[in-house]
Enzyme design. Structure first.
Site, mmCIF file in Angstrom:
data_model
loop_
_atom_site.group_PDB
_atom_site.id
_atom_site.type_symbol
_atom_site.label_atom_id
_atom_site.label_comp_id
_atom_site.label_asym_id
_atom_site.label_seq_id
_atom_site.Cartn_x
_atom_site.Cartn_y
_atom_site.Cartn_z
ATOM 1 N N CYS A 156 0.845 -1.199 0.000
ATOM 2 C CA CYS A 156 0.000 0.000 0.000
ATOM 3 C C CYS A 156 0.883 1.253 0.000
ATOM 4 O O CYS A 156 1.585 1.505 -0.966
ATOM 5 C CB CYS A 156 -0.952 -0.043 1.193
ATOM 6 N N ASP A 213 -9.392 -2.974 -7.091
ATOM 7 C CA ASP A 213 -8.881 -2.001 -6.127
ATOM 8 C C ASP A 213 -9.565 -0.658 -6.385
ATOM 9 O O ASP A 213 -9.326 -0.020 -7.409
ATOM 10 C CB ASP A 213 -7.363 -1.864 -6.288
ATOM 11 N N HIS A 245 -8.029 -4.074 -3.052
ATOM 12 C CA HIS A 245 -6.838 -3.513 -2.423
ATOM 13 C C HIS A 245 -6.476 -4.363 -1.206
ATOM 14 O O HIS A 245 -7.337 -4.970 -0.580
ATOM 15 C CB HIS A 245 -7.115 -2.072 -1.999
#
Length: 277
Positions: A156, A213, A245
């Protein structure tokens, strides 16, 4: 008027022993890696203006270990990131995850995502690059790391940093970026983003992204993939069509076991193929 100098700081607080408060409740699918055959725990990394905490894991015996920098999500160096370090240590790596937000605040104690984002938004890329440089130096000097076998992986927020640090440090042999943001506004704290450094990238990066995502639009992933075609060094982007995600984050509802396990196998192969083993 006398010149003001920034007061040096020392890392006196410990890394959280569990998960960040903001990610409760924790999924029953969480992976926990034991300490058999490895040494793992908190260490202190000397940086330009003080000392920051980090989590380090390596095999119990040996020396000249290949080094993997592990760069955190927005939730800090909590139990999940620490476990990733232990997983890498089981593979023979010296894995180190420095706390990148230490100066700005302890995000592991915050419950509100909005408050966490406020802390993260104050972290300059230049500070991150410098702290990672210091972590590499510590790994080689104090932790039996091999200076010729350096890799990086991040998740991330750390996925974005993986791209940027690979462009920053020519000693990096390879990187694996998990669903890191690729585009963004140029600011004083974040002057460049992965798409901005893509053409000049000299380090092979494997990007792992989810087709569902909602935070990283597929068109930005395809934009990055297209730009990488002009690089002298081969990088690759893999898109898992049905993955959201944070599909590798086994402690969260977003975890997708099939895609996470495939990505982990690809990570291992990528580091081996590119001299980080």
């Amino acid at each position: 008027m006398p010149k003001l100098t920034r007061r040096k700081f020392i890392a006196i607080s410990s890394l959280t022993a569990g998960f960040a408060i903001a990610v409760q409740p924790i999924s029953a699918k969480t992976i926990t890696t034991d300490l058999k055959g490895i040494i793992a725990g908190e260490v202190k990394i000397p940086v330009k203006d003080g000392i920051i905490p980090a989590y380090r894991a390596r095999p119990t015996f040996g020396k000249d270990f290949p080094v993997i920098l592990v760069v955190q999500e927005i939730f800090g160096v909590h139990a999940y990131i620490q476990d990733v370090c232990r997983r890498l240590a089981k593979l023979g790596y010296l894995a180190i995850a420095p706390e990148m937000f230490y100066r700005q605040g302890d995000v592991s104690k915050l419950t509100d995502i909005a408050e966490i984002r406020k802390v993260v938004s104050k972290v300059p890329d230049a500070q991150v690059m410098s702290d990672l440089d210091a972590t590499v130096a510590w790994a080689m000097k104090s932790a039996k790391g091999d200076p010729n076998k350096l890799g990086i992986t991040g998740f991330c927020w750390g996925g974005r940093i993986t791209w940027l640090y690979a462009a920053h440090n020519p000693k990096v042999k390879a990187g694996v970026a998990w669903y890191g943001r690729l585009v963004g506004e140029s600011t004083a704290l974040t002057p460049k983003h992965p798409v901005d450094i893509s053409k000049s990238l000299q380090v092979p990066i494997l990007g792992l992204y989810g087709g569902k995502d909602t935070g990283i639009p597929l068109d930005t992933v395809e934009q990055m993939r297209d730009r990488l075609k002009g690089c002298s060094t081969k990088s690759e982007i893999v898109i898992y069509p049905d993955a959201p995600h944070a599909f590798h984050a086994d402690y969260r509802p977003s975890y997708r076991q099939t895609e996470a396990e495939d990505g982990w196998k690809r990570l291992q192969a990528w580091f081996q193929e590119n001299g980080v083993a």
